[in-house]
Design a protein around this motif. Structure first.
Motif, short mmCIF file in Angstrom:
data_model
loop_
_atom_site.label_atom_id
_atom_site.label_comp_id
_atom_site.label_asym_id
_atom_site.label_seq_id
_atom_site.Cartn_x
_atom_site.Cartn_y
_atom_site.Cartn_z
N TYR A 163 0.83 -1.21 0.00
CA TYR A 163 0.00 0.00 0.00
C TYR A 163 0.86 1.25 0.00
N ASN A 164 0.20 2.39 -0.25
CA ASN A 164 0.97 3.63 -0.41
C ASN A 164 1.51 4.18 0.92
N GLY A 165 1.04 3.63 2.04
CA GLY A 165 1.66 4.00 3.32
C GLY A 165 3.13 3.59 3.36
N PHE A 432 -4.07 4.76 -5.38
CA PHE A 432 -2.60 4.87 -5.39
C PHE A 432 -2.22 5.42 -6.77
N ASN A 433 -1.26 6.31 -6.80
CA ASN A 433 -0.82 6.91 -8.06
C ASN A 433 0.70 6.82 -8.18
N PRO A 434 1.23 5.61 -8.27
CA PRO A 434 2.68 5.42 -8.15
C PRO A 434 3.51 6.13 -9.22
N VAL A 436 3.37 9.07 -10.13
CA VAL A 436 3.74 10.38 -9.60
C VAL A 436 4.42 10.25 -8.24
N SER A 437 4.04 9.23 -7.46
CA SER A 437 4.48 9.24 -6.07
C SER A 437 5.68 8.35 -5.76
N LEU A 438 6.04 7.41 -6.61
CA LEU A 438 7.24 6.61 -6.35
C LEU A 438 8.48 7.37 -6.83
N ILE A 457 -8.75 1.18 -9.86
CA ILE A 457 -10.03 1.62 -9.31
C ILE A 457 -9.85 3.04 -8.78
N ASP A 458 -10.53 4.01 -9.37
CA ASP A 458 -10.36 5.41 -8.95
C ASP A 458 -11.56 6.20 -9.42
N PHE A 459 -11.71 7.43 -8.88
CA PHE A 459 -12.81 8.27 -9.36
C PHE A 459 -12.34 9.33 -10.35
N LEU A 461 -9.14 9.92 -13.43
CA LEU A 461 -8.14 9.16 -14.19
C LEU A 461 -6.77 9.68 -13.80
N ASN A 462 -6.16 9.08 -12.78
CA ASN A 462 -4.85 9.58 -12.37
C ASN A 462 -3.78 9.16 -13.39
N GLU A 463 -2.58 9.67 -13.22
CA GLU A 463 -1.55 9.48 -14.25
C GLU A 463 -1.16 8.02 -14.41
N THR A 506 -19.62 2.03 -5.51
CA THR A 506 -18.77 2.17 -4.33
C THR A 506 -17.56 1.24 -4.49
N ASP A 507 -16.44 1.66 -3.90
CA ASP A 507 -15.23 0.81 -3.93
C ASP A 507 -15.56 -0.57 -3.38
N THR A 508 -16.33 -0.59 -2.28
CA THR A 508 -16.64 -1.87 -1.65
C THR A 508 -17.39 -2.79 -2.61
N THR A 612 15.82 18.21 -1.64
CA THR A 612 14.81 17.59 -0.79
C THR A 612 13.44 17.96 -1.33
N THR A 613 12.44 17.14 -1.03
CA THR A 613 11.11 17.34 -1.63
C THR A 613 10.04 17.28 -0.55
N GLY A 614 8.89 17.83 -0.85
CA GLY A 614 7.80 17.81 0.14
C GLY A 614 6.57 18.49 -0.40
N LEU A 621 -0.79 15.40 -1.89
CA LEU A 621 -0.15 14.21 -2.46
C LEU A 621 0.12 14.35 -3.95
N SER A 622 -0.23 13.30 -4.72
CA SER A 622 0.14 13.34 -6.13
C SER A 622 -0.72 14.35 -6.89
N GLY A 623 -1.58 15.05 -6.20
CA GLY A 623 -2.30 16.17 -6.81
C GLY A 623 -3.53 15.79 -7.61
N PRO A 686 8.38 21.05 -4.29
CA PRO A 686 7.15 20.35 -3.91
C PRO A 686 6.79 19.32 -4.98
N TYR A 687 6.21 18.18 -4.53
CA TYR A 687 6.14 17.03 -5.45
C TYR A 687 4.75 16.75 -6.02
N HIS A 688 3.79 17.65 -5.89
CA HIS A 688 2.40 17.31 -6.22
C HIS A 688 2.06 17.29 -7.71
N ALA A 695 8.71 16.08 -9.37
CA ALA A 695 9.96 16.02 -8.59
C ALA A 695 10.53 14.61 -8.59
N ASN A 696 9.65 13.61 -8.73
CA ASN A 696 10.14 12.24 -8.67
C ASN A 696 10.86 11.78 -9.94
N LEU A 697 10.99 12.66 -10.94
CA LEU A 697 11.91 12.36 -12.04
C LEU A 697 13.34 12.33 -11.51
N1 LIG Z 1 9.24 13.19 -4.00
C1 LIG Z 1 8.34 12.83 -3.09
N2 LIG Z 1 7.49 11.83 -3.36
C2 LIG Z 1 6.59 11.44 -2.42
C3 LIG Z 1 6.52 12.11 -1.17
C4 LIG Z 1 7.43 13.19 -0.92
O1 LIG Z 1 7.43 13.83 0.14
N3 LIG Z 1 8.32 13.50 -1.91
N4 LIG Z 1 5.61 11.71 -0.24
C5 LIG Z 1 5.15 10.33 -0.28
C6 LIG Z 1 3.98 10.16 0.59
S1 LIG Z 1 4.21 10.57 2.24
C7 LIG Z 1 2.81 9.69 0.17
S2 LIG Z 1 1.56 9.42 1.31
C8 LIG Z 1 2.61 9.29 -1.24
C9 LIG Z 1 1.20 9.49 -1.74
O2 LIG Z 1 1.12 9.05 -3.03
P1 LIG Z 1 -0.19 8.41 -3.66
O3 LIG Z 1 -0.84 7.60 -2.66
O4 LIG Z 1 0.15 7.79 -4.93
O5 LIG Z 1 -1.00 9.75 -3.93
P2 LIG Z 1 -2.51 10.07 -3.98
O6 LIG Z 1 -2.60 11.38 -4.60
O7 LIG Z 1 -3.13 9.88 -2.64
O8 LIG Z 1 -3.06 8.99 -4.97
C10 LIG Z 1 -4.11 8.27 -4.62
C11 LIG Z 1 -5.12 8.09 -5.71
O9 LIG Z 1 -6.22 7.59 -4.98
C12 LIG Z 1 -7.41 8.23 -5.35
N5 LIG Z 1 -8.29 8.16 -4.20
C13 LIG Z 1 -8.36 8.96 -3.13
N6 LIG Z 1 -9.34 8.56 -2.30
C14 LIG Z 1 -9.90 7.45 -2.85
C15 LIG Z 1 -10.97 6.59 -2.48
O10 LIG Z 1 -11.61 6.74 -1.42
N7 LIG Z 1 -11.26 5.57 -3.34
C16 LIG Z 1 -10.59 5.37 -4.50
N8 LIG Z 1 -10.94 4.36 -5.26
N9 LIG Z 1 -9.57 6.17 -4.87
C17 LIG Z 1 -9.25 7.20 -4.07
C18 LIG Z 1 -7.02 9.60 -5.81
O11 LIG Z 1 -7.94 10.06 -6.77
C19 LIG Z 1 -5.61 9.36 -6.39
O12 LIG Z 1 -5.70 9.13 -7.77
O13 LIG Z 1 3.53 10.05 -2.05
C20 LIG Z 1 4.87 9.82 -1.70
N10 LIG Z 1 5.74 10.42 -2.69
#
Ligand SMILES: Nc1nc2c(c(=O)[nH]1)N[C@H]1C(S)=C(S)[C@@H](COP(=O)(O)OP(=O)(O)OC[C@H]3O[C@@H](n4cnc5c(=O)[nH]c(N)nc54)[C@H](O)[C@@H]3O)O[C@H]1N2
Ligand SMILES: Nc1nc2c(c(=O)[nH]1)N[C@H]1C(S)=C(S)[C@@H](COP(=O)(O)OP(=O)(O)OC[C@H]3O[C@@H](n4cnc5c(=O)[nH]c(N)nc54)[C@H](O)[C@@H]3O)O[C@H]1N2
Ligand code: SF4
Ligand SMILES: [Mo]
Length: 725
Positions: A163-165, A432-434, A436-438, A457-459, A461-463, A506-508, A612-614, A621-623, A686-688, A695-697
């Motif tokens: 998970y994205n945590g 999860f939107n890896p 942008v976020s990985l 599964i999303d509401f 169309l993330n990247e 619903t997601d469920t 550094t990024t934030g 998050l991924s915006g 900032p990484y959004h 920024a994650n490039l």
């Molecule tokens: N460079 C850099 N990168 C980072 C970070 C950083 O500080 N610097 N921070 C990291 C951290 S701490 C985090 S938490 C991650 C986050 O990164 P991600 O988890 O990839 O980011 P989100 O934007 O939350 O992407 C989640 C997707 O879930 C969808 N979503 C939201 N709520 C729901 C829901 O209830 N149901 C469904 N089906 N979809 C939903 C949104 O539309 C979005 O498309 O990024 C990480 N990446």
């Protein structure tokens, strides 16, 4: 098979992000509310109480919810605009399928489900169960987090679930477990109000946990002193009593030196250390091996400032330590966390009024989402998937045999590496939107192109979902009932306000239908979110994150219940460790000896500058959500590079000028924002944002050996001017 998103322009035309959307007649023109629904913000881990104004099947605005005790009606700029997602033109209203050369076209639910289930079956027959991965996210409620975990293990029957945590909370989680045997902030935020010294490390409190700012200010009104440790003078740091401008990646050296001073000047709680902790001698030896001068050289913080911080902390009558991703997003994230806890334990200031410790959770359900078993190594109740007793208990709750329960899988970044290596063939993702976020997005893009099949599964169309074969139209936060757990450890109620629009589901219901079509419906007989919660309560019983005594009814009546709450009638636990019985096997809090080590990348002649990024306050998050809300886009329309005037001058860079930033992985061009509030050897982005603005490039695919969190907070780069003067 190359699966580049086809016809980007057409995709953007169809699915945005449309930044400037306003409903016809404007936001105010949507009339009066027919009802108010008391729920919580869908964004950060503060989980502020909010009332949504509902008219028909639309959320048309909000009202403060003054009675909810955590935020008492206060909200930040994101909370007050979240309702603007309702009716947004980018919303996915029906399942989509990829049409090569065109983009996406709407399809039937039946086709989307059956193609997904067929793809899972084909891959698993050919390549084995673990050739399919499930990636999840903790913007999801506790119920959905629990359900995704069970779905992956019981319906898909794969070990590859994470998970994205993993990008967020895992260093804190691992550090908490090492020290306390349990993973939660040790106090409710009410204890911040009675602290005399507050120390915040690696957290931009004012922009990222805005309501916590209010607690800190109220403590300061009563005389509390504030120490901030951050390479930048963040908004809250501007008025603090002592700012330590640490070089990114050097916190453990700084914290070792502070502990050394506590030891040398005898500012320790000897009784607490003797009676309630273990491991102090090794930790003391490690601290004495770091001189204050050496720590100053490594961290770039002056000797006298390190001494002052240690004395302020050491002599405090009461204290609260808070940290967030600034110290956790490192290849030594866990070391940094336990170094903070060592300072807390050395002074024995925990589990008492005004004395506490906590990591500030990130995503909305960053706390609950890390307890209920959609982590690769975890089962519900924060149980361990490698522990035979834990496996047996959960297998029983789920009605399967222990041998059917998959073993430990890989953390999310390694799942992406296995996709890149061709070992994982099919991906199912939710929330999860890896891309942008990985870290190292070019690598992630290459991996996504190699998948045989991808269903998202999303509401919106993330990247990442642009690489999907099918996108299942899921639900917004306000479209389903559930619970969530805030940074304080308070379990709260998410109330459904409206139904998903169009054909969205619903997601469920999406997960349940997939489970049924995978032939495992008999394990997923729920009629409501509350049914899932009631099973979660039983699954968590006896685990460290015990929710058994918590019910929907109690949460609503009591404005939330703090876990652990092991029995019906148990009052919940706002403050942990009052009885000094820690959740470790020996019942003691554990010191953990840390030795400073460098980051995965350190500046050199070719890449001399630290990146550094934030975050910024208006984006999340991924915006994907906040880049669609015009009023938030206006506050910060695009990313930029924060750079100190001294460094800028060295490269002839002026404020507002385009500048190029290059790392070993990639490069981007952004506007310079010349500020005196950052260390001269460090830049911040900032990484959004996505694509060429991401920024994650630049960031590094290097992970903490224990938590596997990526090193988002430190990479090395070179910079240059990108436009003529
Ligand atoms: N460079 C850099 N990168 C980072 C970070 C950083 O500080 N610097 N921070 C990291 C951290 S701490 C985090 S938490 C991650 C986050 O990164 P991600 O988890 O990839 O980011 P989100 O934007 O939350 O992407 C989640 C997707 O879930 C969808 N979503 C939201 N709520 C729901 C829901 O209830 N149901 C469904 N089906 N979809 C939903 C949104 O539309 C979005 O498309 O990024 C990480 N990446
Ligand atoms: N507005 C807004 N709020 C959010 C989010 C959001 O996206 N937008 N996301 C939520 C989520 S998921 C999270 S995880 C949290 C994150 O909340 P925070 O962790 O507070 O936010 P970040 O901006 O990631 O990083 C915090 C600070 O760490 C500093 N820093 C960088 N490197 C180092 C270092 O080596 N040592 C130290 N001591 N400090 C360092 C940065 O300068 C920055 O000010 O915010 C949550 N709240
Ligand atoms: S502080 Fe967090 S939870 Fe509260 S309104 Fe802002 S984003 Fe929402
Ligand atoms: Mo996060």
């Amino acid at each position: 098979m190359a699966k580049l998103p086809t016809s980007q322009e057409k995709l953007i035309e169809q699915f945005g992000p449309h930044l400037k959307y306003e409903p016809p007649g404007g936001w105010q023109g949507r009339g009066d509310a027919e009802k108010l629904v008391k729920t919580h913000c869908c964004f950060c881990g503060q989980q502020c109480g909010i009332q949504l104004k509902v008219k028909g099947n639309s959320v048309i605005g909000f009202e403060p919810w003054e009675e909810f005790p955590f935020n008492r009606g206060k909200l930040c700029p994101k909370g007050v605009r979240r309702y603007m997602q309702d009716g947004h033109p980018d919303r996915i209203l029906a399942p989509l399928k990829r049409v090569e050369g065109v983009g996406f076209a709407e399809t039937t639910w039946d086709e989307a489900f059956s193609k997904t289930v067929d793809a899972i079956g084909e891959a698993q027959t050919k390549y084995g169960k673990d050739s399919v991965a499930v990636l999840s996210g903790v913007s999801l409620t506790n119920e959905k987090s629990y359900l995704v975990g069970k779905f992956a293990r019981v319906a898909v029957q794969t070990a590859e679930l994470d998970y994205n945590g993993r990008l967020c909370m895992v260093s804190a989680g691992a550090g908490n477990k090492k020290a306390f045997g349990l993973d939660r902030a040790s106090n409710s935020w009410a204890d911040i109000l009675d602290a005399k010294v507050i120390m915040c490390l690696g957290t931009n409190v004012a922009e990222c946990s805005p309501i916590t700012t209010d607690y800190i200010w109220r403590a300061r009104d009563k005389g509390a002193k504030l120490i901030m440790v951050d390479p930048r003078v963040t908004p809250l740091a501007r008025t603090c009593d002592l700012h330590l401008p640490v070089r990114p990646g050097a916190d453990s050296a700084l914290l070792l030196a502070m502990l050394r001073i506590l030891i040398e000047e005898d500012m320790l709680d000897h009784e607490f250390i003797r009676d309630h902790t273990s491991g102090f001698e090794e930790t003391k030896a490690a601290a004495l091996a770091m001189s204050v001068e050496e720590a100053s050289r490594i961290s770039g913080v002056r000797v006298e400032d390190i001494e002052q911080a240690a004395r302020m902390w050491g002599k405090a009558e009461s204290s609260f330590l808070l940290h967030a991703r600034g110290i956790e997003h490192h290849t030594k994230g866990v070391d940094n966390v336990v170094s903070c806890i060592n300072l807390v334990l050395a002074t024995g200031r925990i589990g008492k009024r005004g004395c506490g410790y906590g990591t500030i959770t990130g995503q909305g359900n960053g706390q609950g989402g890390r307890e209920h078993g959609h982590k690769c190594d975890q089962l519900p109740g924060n149980r361990d998937i490698t522990n035979p007793d834990h496996r047996k208990y959960i297998a029983e709750v789920w009605g399967i045999s222990e041998s059917e329960l998959p073993q430990k899988g890989h953390p999310a970044p390694e799942i992406m590496e296995l996709i890149h290596a061709g070992q994982i063939k099919v991906l199912i993702s939710i929330c999860f939107n890896p891309l942008v976020s990985l870290p190292d997005s070019n690598f992630t893009r290459e991996a996504l192109e190699k998948l045989d099949h991808y269903t998202a599964i999303d509401f919106f169309l993330n990247e990442t979902a642009q690489y999907a074969d099918y996108v299942l139209a899921g639900s917004l936060h306000e479209e389903e009932d559930g619970t969530s757990t805030s940074a304080e450890g308070r379990v709260i109620r998410i109330q459904k306000a409206v139904d998903p629009p169009g054909e969205a589901r619903t997601d469920t219901s999406i997960l349940l239908e997939l489970a049924k079509r995978l032939g495992r419906g008999q394990f997923f007989r729920y009629q409501s979110s509350e049914d899932i919660f009631n099973e979660l309560r039983v699954a968590s019983k006896g685990g460290t994150a015990d929710y058994y005594g918590i019910t929907y009814e109690r949460i609503e009546k009591e404005y939330g219940v703090f876990w652990p709450c092991p029995e019906i009638g148990h009052p919940g636990t706002p403050r942990l460790w009052e009885d000094r019985k820690f959740a470790t096997p020996d019942g003691k809090a554990h010191f953990n000896a840390v030795t400073y080590r460098p980051s995965a990348e350190e500046p050199d002649d070719e890449y001399p500058i630290i990146l550094t990024t934030g975050r910024v306050i208006s984006q999340y998050l991924s915006g994907t959500q906040t880049r669609r809300i015009g009023a938030l886009v206006d506050l910060c329309p695009e990313p930029y590079v924060e750079i100190h005037p001294t460094l800028a001058e060295q490269y002839g860079i002026k404020d507002g000028m385009d500048m190029k930033v290059e790392s070993r992985r990639g490069s981007l061009v952004l506007k310079a924002k010349v500020v005196t509030t950052i260390r001269p050897d460090t830049i911040f982005i900032p990484y959004h944002w996505a694509g060429a603005q991401s920024a994650n490039l630049l960031t590094n695919r290097a992970y903490d050996p224990v938590s596997k969190i990526p090193e988002f907070k430190k990479a090395v780069v070179k910079i240059s001017k990108a436009s003529p003067v």
